[in-house]
Scaffold this motif. Structure first.
Motif, short mmCIF file in Angstrom:
data_model
loop_
_atom_site.label_atom_id
_atom_site.label_comp_id
_atom_site.label_asym_id
_atom_site.label_seq_id
_atom_site.Cartn_x
_atom_site.Cartn_y
_atom_site.Cartn_z
N ARG A 93 14.75 -0.36 10.64
CA ARG A 93 15.39 0.71 11.63
C ARG A 93 15.87 1.98 10.66
O ARG A 93 15.76 3.27 10.82
CB ARG A 93 16.74 0.31 12.48
N ALA A 94 16.42 1.56 9.63
CA ALA A 94 17.28 2.65 8.57
C ALA A 94 15.95 3.22 8.09
O ALA A 94 16.07 4.50 7.40
CB ALA A 94 18.25 1.61 7.71
N ARG A 95 14.94 2.52 7.51
CA ARG A 95 13.92 3.13 6.88
C ARG A 95 13.33 4.35 7.85
O ARG A 95 12.79 5.39 7.19
CB ARG A 95 12.67 2.26 6.60
N ARG A 96 13.10 3.87 8.84
CA ARG A 96 12.70 5.11 9.89
C ARG A 96 13.67 6.28 9.90
O ARG A 96 12.97 7.40 9.99
CB ARG A 96 12.70 4.45 11.20
N ILE A 97 14.83 5.86 10.27
CA ILE A 97 15.72 7.26 10.17
C ILE A 97 15.86 7.80 8.89
O ILE A 97 15.76 9.07 9.03
CB ILE A 97 17.31 6.54 10.47
N LEU A 98 15.49 7.15 7.81
CA LEU A 98 15.63 7.85 6.34
C LEU A 98 14.10 8.50 6.14
O LEU A 98 13.91 9.01 5.08
CB LEU A 98 15.82 6.92 5.21
N ARG A 99 13.14 8.11 7.24
CA ARG A 99 11.82 8.65 6.98
C ARG A 99 11.10 8.20 5.79
O ARG A 99 10.64 8.96 5.16
CB ARG A 99 11.73 10.16 7.18
N LEU A 100 11.18 6.91 5.57
CA LEU A 100 10.62 6.14 4.57
C LEU A 100 9.60 5.31 4.98
O LEU A 100 9.47 4.63 6.00
CB LEU A 100 11.59 5.37 3.68
N LYS A 101 8.32 5.43 4.36
CA LYS A 101 7.40 4.46 4.71
C LYS A 101 7.23 3.17 4.62
O LYS A 101 8.31 2.64 3.80
CB LYS A 101 6.00 4.79 4.07
N SER A 102 7.00 2.27 5.57
CA SER A 102 7.15 0.68 5.36
C SER A 102 6.41 0.28 4.26
O SER A 102 5.38 0.79 3.87
CB SER A 102 6.54 -0.01 6.76
N ALA A 103 7.04 -0.55 3.48
CA ALA A 103 6.33 -1.14 2.13
C ALA A 103 6.51 -2.73 2.26
O ALA A 103 7.33 -3.46 2.41
CB ALA A 103 7.23 -0.65 0.98
N VAL A 104 5.18 -3.12 2.17
CA VAL A 104 5.01 -4.64 2.10
C VAL A 104 5.52 -5.18 0.91
O VAL A 104 5.15 -4.53 -0.19
CB VAL A 104 3.63 -4.91 2.51
N GLY A 105 6.33 -6.14 0.97
CA GLY A 105 6.95 -6.93 0.09
C GLY A 105 8.07 -6.24 -0.71
O GLY A 105 8.42 -6.84 -1.88
N SER A 106 8.68 -5.38 -0.18
CA SER A 106 9.91 -4.68 -0.66
C SER A 106 11.09 -5.18 0.09
O SER A 106 11.22 -6.03 0.72
CB SER A 106 9.81 -3.10 -0.41
N GLY A 107 12.03 -4.93 -0.29
CA GLY A 107 13.26 -5.25 0.07
C GLY A 107 13.89 -6.70 -0.50
O GLY A 107 13.42 -7.21 -1.35
N ILE A 108 14.66 -7.24 0.50
CA ILE A 108 15.22 -8.73 0.09
C ILE A 108 14.08 -9.71 -0.26
O ILE A 108 14.18 -10.38 -1.12
CB ILE A 108 16.15 -9.12 1.27
N ARG A 109 12.96 -9.61 0.64
CA ARG A 109 12.05 -10.50 0.62
C ARG A 109 11.30 -10.48 -0.83
O ARG A 109 10.69 -11.55 -1.16
CB ARG A 109 10.89 -10.30 1.78
#
Length: 729
Positions: free
Chosen positions: A696-712
């Motif tokens: 949800r924060a990624r969408r608000i910040l207008r960032l593309k989804s990134a597979v394998g990013s973030g905590i995982r």
């Protein structure tokens, strides 16, 4: 950024000629900039309203007065015929020697408020002829000499608030913008020579010189745009020049260091320029935006001085950024390898062995590092809670000399030190002036009041001016209720009476400034958080950065309190004693500058940490790569900015001195304790949570989804795991 780099390198001649033309214009216009700047401040409030009326009809009578203390010979009083003749002769001599001055004296009006104990002394109050002028050391000396010549039998002493203030800042000398720039540039050159070990050290200085001149051109143009109600203050020229020098060198240092790193990795010169623009160029642009917005947010403060600095501050990081991203790559693409000579072997690696070992040690002892860092900042922040925001008292500024002697004689004769901050009261109808004087004389918070009579006091609007002498100094932390009492008593007997003066306007300015400070803090913190969240693709890292910045600013306030309020190191550094207070403008301006500037270092380090994490998936290796490759850069940049700001602290203006010294110490504290100790320790403790960014924060910040990013994508690693980051990067 890579696209911009390609365009710049292809059109480097045009880029160079454009900046050459701007530089030439700066050389022509910079010397005349000071003539376009106006002293004083505009703040909506009762004191500003009063001072507007006073200056319109009585010139500089809203300023703090100069005071002559006249003591009679032994056995005589002011009623002695010979003394009366001497007093009248003094008035006549002053009128001849300084015809534009406005003088209030016992010889002219006979008010008892001007008579000392046992009637053996009296005072003369002298006000400057024009608004924004002061009665300083030169004027006090002239008045004292004239009075002694007119009445050699009387003992004459002179003093004023501004004379005492100047006497307490003589350790700094009469510095100028050019002198301070040269001092700052010399210190920067020494650091750059150590960093690069080649003639490449001259390149950041060259771009900084061009940046500062460009800023002067922009400020010159701005003086024709800003409304007359919010003129730019002369302090703008100091701040733009010195802070511009430091930031320009910092940004150039980042780009040149990355270009050198890419060259060491085997890239051709053009490839290295484009790679530096892609990586370091993005960090410079991002830092410039954050710093510019942080400074520009100062416009929410309803004070013309602060707003002027905020508007001007918008040009400091933005100009430094523009030069670093256009002119600098053009120069590097043309002559970069040739000026990188002679090059020491110890400077051929981008990852510092010292900072690599430092980062490993901090990670290994991250809990201890966090406790030590937070403890130090917390202790200084705790000291900041004792801050006393007010103008210095006369006794805090009085050290030795004739003006201090004058203050002591004044008080020995029964006059309070508040005489030096006498309050002018504008009375719309002159017939009401005696009633106003009688009402003010009944107040316990005043010594008394006198009607301004004699040459120069006739106003065409039928008004009169009454001068009230408070028991305490207006504007100091011990001013008590004197100003409120004057306003109430004057208004009760003369509708429309207005109490003004320098001290009253300083009180209004302080109230207006800190009434809007929460709004300033909220805007800067929110905008910084959102920009960092988008740039770092994380919610935790920007939250940590904002919180650490707040703590860093609070700790800087603590240093300010220790030095200027309690006087620790004052005598050694400036040859002066403690001011006992902190200037009202210093904390808010330090917040605006330091919050934005210190975020540069956060961006420099975290950009490399994020780069290392994206490549390896390891927070640990990201930290070590980030610190090892930016430790020398950040520490050098901080030292350079320290030199620039430290040279600014030699100014004779108390406000500028406190701001410069506070920023200089804050920059070093932030770079060493916050960025090099707390940042790696806390990032290591947070582990994979550093990269937490919900969809949800990624969408608000207008960032593309990134597979394998973030905590995982993050891997938890024990602190003792061996590191495999090569010194060569």
């Amino acid at each position: 950024m890579e696209r911009l780099g390609i365009w710049v390198t292809r059109h480097r001649l045009a880029v160079g000629l454009l900046w050459l033309a701007i530089t030439a214009l700066g050389v022509v216009l910079a010397p005349s900039l000071s003539g376009r700047l106006q002293p004083g401040s505009h703040v909506n409030g009762p004191a500003f309203t009063a001072n507007t009326e006073i200056t319109a009809h009585y010139g500089g009578a809203a300023a703090d007065p100069g005071v002559l203390i006249l003591n009679t010979p032994a056995g005589q009083t002011i009623d002695t015929p010979q003394v009366k003749q001497d007093l009248a002769r003094i008035d006549a001599t002053l009128a001849k020697a300084a015809p534009d001055l406005h003088v209030v004296s016992y010889a002219a009006n006979g008010d008892a408020a001007l008579v000392g104990t046992n009637r053996t002394s009296t005072i003369v109050l002298a006000f400057p002829p024009k608004p924004n002028d002061d009665i300083g050391p030169e004027q006090v000396d002239q008045l004292t000499a004239a009075a002694r010549q007119a009445a050699p039998d009387l003992t004459v002493n002179g003093t004023s608030y501004h004379a005492l203030e100047a006497g307490n800042t003589t350790g700094g000398g009469n510095s100028s913008v050019l002198t301070e720039l040269l001092i700052g540039a010399a210190g920067a050159l020494l650091v750059l020579a150590w960093v690069f070990g080649s003639f490449l050290a001259l390149l950041p200085l060259l771009t900084a010189f061009i940046s500062v001149l460009t800023m002067q051109v922009l400020i010159y143009g701005l003086t024709y745009v800003v409304p007359s109600s919010s003129p730019l203050n002369p302090s703008v020229q100091y701040i733009v020049a010195l802070l511009g020098l430091g930031l320009s060198i910092d940004y150039s240092l980042l780009v040149v260091t990355r270009w050198r790193e890419e060259r060491s990795a085997g890239r051709s010169n053009d490839e290295a320029v484009l790679a530096a623009m892609k990586r370091a160029g993005h960090s410079v642009w991002f830092s410039g935006v954050v710093a510019s917005l942080g400074l520009f947010a100062l416009i929410v403060i309803p004070n013309s001085v602060v707003r002027g600095i905020g508007i001007s501050g918008l040009f400091i990081p933005s100009t430094a950024t523009l030069v670093a991203l256009t002119l600098l790559p053009a120069i590097l693409s043309k002559v970069g390898p040739r000026v990188d000579w002679p090059r020491r072997a110890s400077r051929r690696t981008s990852a510092s062995r010292f900072w690599t070992a430092w980062s490993v040690g901090v990670i290994k002892h991250r809990v201890l590092a966090a406790v030590v860092g937070l403890g130090l900042l917390g202790a200084l922040a705790g000291t900041a809670t004792t801050i006393d925001i007010a103008q210095p008292t006369t006794h805090a500024m009085a050290s030795a000399g004739s003006y201090t002697d004058g203050l002591h004689v004044l008080e020995a004769d029964g006059f309070p030190s508040g005489t030096l901050t006498a309050v002018p009261v504008y009375v719309p109808h002159a017939a009401d002036a005696p009633a106003v004087v009688a009402s003010l004389n009944s107040l316990s918070s005043l010594r008394g009041a006198a009607v301004a009579a004699g040459p120069g006091w006739s106003a065409g609007d039928g008004s009169a001016l009454v001068v009230a002498i408070p028991q305490t100094e207006i504007g100091s932390s011990h001013s008590g209720t004197a100003l409120a009492d004057i306003r109430a008593a004057g208004g009760s007997v003369a509708p429309g009476a207005l109490a003004g003066g320098d001290g009253a306007q300083r009180i209004d300015a302080t109230n207006a400034t800190y009434g809007s400070f929460p709004l300033l803090f909220g805007i800067v913190a929110l905008v910084t958080f959102l920009l960092l969240a988008r740039g770092m693709r994380s919610l935790v890292l920007p939250a940590k950065a904002v919180l650490l910045n707040v703590l860093s600013v609070a700790a800087t306030y603590g240093i300010l309190v220790l030095v200027f309020q309690h006087g620790i190191g004052m005598r050694a550094l400036w040859g002066a004693g403690s001011y006992g207070t902190i200037d009202a403008f210093a904390p808010v301006l330090i917040f605006g500058f330091l919050f934005g500037v210190s975020m540069d270092y956060e961006v420099f380090i975290l950009a490399r940490v994020r780069e290392g994490f994206d490549r390896t998936g390891s927070t640990r290796e990201g930290i070590i790569e980030g610190v090892s490759r930016t430790g020398r850069l950040v520490s050098s940049a901080a030292v350079i900015l320290f030199f620039a700001l430290a040279s600014l602290s030699t100014a004779n203006d108390v406000t500028v001195r406190e701001i410069a010294a506070g920023l200089a110490s804050g920059v070093v504290l932030d770079a060493i304790v916050v960025r090099m100790l707390l940042l790696p320790a806390l990032v290591s403790l947070l582990g994979e949570w550093n990269w937490w960014l919900p969809d949800r924060a990624r969408r608000i910040l207008r960032l593309k989804s990134a597979v394998g990013s973030g905590i995982r994508a993050a891997r938890r690693e024990p602190a003792h795991t061996a590191l495999t980051v090569r010194d060569a990067g």
